[in-house]
Design a protein around this motif. Structure first.
Motif, PDB file in Angstrom:
ATOM      1  N   LEU A 241       0.842  -1.191   0.000  1.00  0.00           N
ATOM      2  CA  LEU A 241       0.000   0.000   0.000  1.00  0.00           C
ATOM      3  C   LEU A 241       0.878   1.241   0.000  1.00  0.00           C
ATOM      4  O   LEU A 241       1.977   1.238   0.554  1.00  0.00           O
ATOM      5  N   ALA A 242       0.385   2.312  -0.597  1.00  0.00           N
ATOM      6  CA  ALA A 242       1.118   3.581  -0.593  1.00  0.00           C
ATOM      7  C   ALA A 242       0.136   4.727  -0.455  1.00  0.00           C
ATOM      8  O   ALA A 242      -1.009   4.642  -0.904  1.00  0.00           O
ATOM      9  N   THR A 243       0.602   5.801   0.167  1.00  0.00           N
ATOM     10  CA  THR A 243      -0.195   7.014   0.260  1.00  0.00           C
ATOM     11  C   THR A 243       0.711   8.233   0.197  1.00  0.00           C
ATOM     12  O   THR A 243       1.859   8.188   0.626  1.00  0.00           O
ATOM     13  N   HIS A 244       0.183   9.277  -0.372  1.00  0.00           N
ATOM     14  CA  HIS A 244       0.838  10.586  -0.392  1.00  0.00           C
ATOM     15  C   HIS A 244       0.039  11.443   0.576  1.00  0.00           C
ATOM     16  O   HIS A 244      -1.035  11.945   0.252  1.00  0.00           O
ATOM     17  N   ASN A 245       0.556  11.581   1.782  1.00  0.00           N
ATOM     18  CA  ASN A 245      -0.193  12.187   2.871  1.00  0.00           C
ATOM     19  C   ASN A 245      -0.646  13.628   2.601  1.00  0.00           C
ATOM     20  O   ASN A 245      -1.746  14.016   2.993  1.00  0.00           O
ATOM     21  N   ALA A 246       0.190  14.420   1.941  1.00  0.00           N
ATOM     22  CA  ALA A 246      -0.159  15.822   1.710  1.00  0.00           C
ATOM     23  C   ALA A 246      -1.392  15.989   0.836  1.00  0.00           C
ATOM     24  O   ALA A 246      -2.083  17.007   0.928  1.00  0.00           O
ATOM     25  N   SER A 247      -1.690  15.010  -0.004  1.00  0.00           N
ATOM     26  CA  SER A 247      -2.872  15.122  -0.868  1.00  0.00           C
ATOM     27  C   SER A 247      -4.010  14.207  -0.432  1.00  0.00           C
ATOM     28  O   SER A 247      -5.040  14.152  -1.104  1.00  0.00           O
ATOM     29  N   THR A 248      -3.830  13.494   0.688  1.00  0.00           N
ATOM     30  CA  THR A 248      -4.899  12.600   1.166  1.00  0.00           C
ATOM     31  C   THR A 248      -5.205  12.884   2.637  1.00  0.00           C
ATOM     32  O   THR A 248      -5.985  13.769   2.939  1.00  0.00           O
ATOM     33  N   THR A 249      -4.577  12.173   3.531  1.00  0.00           N
ATOM     34  CA  THR A 249      -4.899  12.252   4.961  1.00  0.00           C
ATOM     35  C   THR A 249      -4.668  13.624   5.569  1.00  0.00           C
ATOM     36  O   THR A 249      -5.311  13.981   6.548  1.00  0.00           O
ATOM     37  N   HIS A 250      -3.751  14.408   5.000  1.00  0.00           N
ATOM     38  CA  HIS A 250      -3.427  15.728   5.542  1.00  0.00           C
ATOM     39  C   HIS A 250      -3.734  16.846   4.540  1.00  0.00           C
ATOM     40  O   HIS A 250      -3.191  17.943   4.636  1.00  0.00           O
ATOM     41  N   SER A 251      -4.615  16.583   3.587  1.00  0.00           N
ATOM     42  CA  SER A 251      -4.872  17.540   2.506  1.00  0.00           C
ATOM     43  C   SER A 251      -5.507  18.842   2.968  1.00  0.00           C
ATOM     44  O   SER A 251      -5.424  19.849   2.270  1.00  0.00           O
ATOM     45  N   GLN A 252      -6.110  18.848   4.141  1.00  0.00           N
ATOM     46  CA  GLN A 252      -6.751  20.062   4.634  1.00  0.00           C
ATOM     47  C   GLN A 252      -5.755  21.040   5.251  1.00  0.00           C
ATOM     48  O   GLN A 252      -6.093  22.187   5.530  1.00  0.00           O
ATOM     49  N   LEU A 253      -4.496  20.631   5.415  1.00  0.00           N
ATOM     50  CA  LEU A 253      -3.497  21.476   6.057  1.00  0.00           C
ATOM     51  C   LEU A 253      -2.783  22.375   5.055  1.00  0.00           C
ATOM     52  O   LEU A 253      -2.594  22.005   3.898  1.00  0.00           O
ATOM     53  N   THR A 254      -2.385  23.545   5.529  1.00  0.00           N
ATOM     54  CA  THR A 254      -1.584  24.462   4.723  1.00  0.00           C
ATOM     55  C   THR A 254      -0.143  23.936   4.679  1.00  0.00           C
ATOM     56  O   THR A 254       0.234  23.084   5.499  1.00  0.00           O
ATOM     57  N   PRO A 255       0.668  24.449   3.768  1.00  0.00           N
ATOM     58  CA  PRO A 255       2.075  24.034   3.757  1.00  0.00           C
ATOM     59  C   PRO A 255       2.773  24.250   5.105  1.00  0.00           C
ATOM     60  O   PRO A 255       3.576  23.419   5.535  1.00  0.00           O
ATOM     61  N   GLU A 256       2.443  25.320   5.777  1.00  0.00           N
ATOM     62  CA  GLU A 256       3.039  25.601   7.093  1.00  0.00           C
ATOM     63  C   GLU A 256       2.581  24.574   8.132  1.00  0.00           C
ATOM     64  O   GLU A 256       3.377  24.128   8.957  1.00  0.00           O
ATOM     65  N   GLU A 257       1.313  24.216   8.093  1.00  0.00           N
ATOM     66  CA  GLU A 257       0.792  23.218   9.031  1.00  0.00           C
ATOM     67  C   GLU A 257       1.379  21.837   8.739  1.00  0.00           C
ATOM     68  O   GLU A 257       1.657  21.076   9.658  1.00  0.00           O
ATOM     69  N   LEU A 258       1.543  21.511   7.460  1.00  0.00           N
ATOM     70  CA  LEU A 258       2.181  20.244   7.100  1.00  0.00           C
ATOM     71  C   LEU A 258       3.590  20.182   7.678  1.00  0.00           C
ATOM     72  O   LEU A 258       3.985  19.171   8.259  1.00  0.00           O
ATOM     73  N   GLU A 259       4.344  21.258   7.511  1.00  0.00           N
ATOM     74  CA  GLU A 259       5.710  21.293   8.038  1.00  0.00           C
ATOM     75  C   GLU A 259       5.716  21.135   9.556  1.00  0.00           C
ATOM     76  O   GLU A 259       6.507  20.367  10.102  1.00  0.00           O
TER      77      GLU A 259
END
Length: 126
Positions: free
Chosen positions: A75-93
């Motif tokens: 299995l693979a996931t790209h978290n920034a576009s799935t599970t964490h997609s609601q976060l801004t770049p600053e919040e992701l960091e």
């Protein structure tokens, strides 16, 4: 073998896997993981960032795009576009989730088949 392969791949920025020499958790893993290996979960960064991560996931053919872990299939996931997609770049960091991060849970398929799928998906991520 997958972590080693990715760590030498020209389209991969970094790999996090405790079994790799130089990994920041290698010493801890060596002391605490006394079974057969370091587990089947690894993360890596796609050099082409957020858009490349999305393209990578969309190009996978053998590996399934799912956010859970520990399945018999890879299995693979790209978290920034799935599970964490609601976060801004600053919040992701702040959360420690880079826009380039891909997480893989390795299953029981043939390792060469998994590597071939990752390679073709990385080529598509450009």
């Amino acid at each position: 073998r997958i972590a080693e392969h990715l760590s030498n791949h020209e389209d991969v920025a970094w790999v996090s896997y405790p079994g790799l020499p130089g990994d920041k958790y290698k010493d801890v893993a060596d002391r605490t993981l006394t079974g057969k290996g370091y587990g089947g979960l690894l993360s890596f960064g796609v050099k082409t960032g957020r858009e490349g991560g999305k393209k990578f996931i969309e190009a996978l053919q053998l590996v399934s795009h799912l956010v859970n872990i520990g399945d018999a299939k890879t299995l693979a996931t790209h978290n920034a576009s799935t599970t964490h997609s609601q976060l801004t770049p600053e919040e992701l960091e702040a959360a420690g989730v880079g826009e380039d991060l891909v997480r893989i849970s390795v299953g029981i398929e043939n390792v060469e088949d998994i590597i071939a799928d990752l390679d073709q998906a990385l080529a598509a991520s450009k």
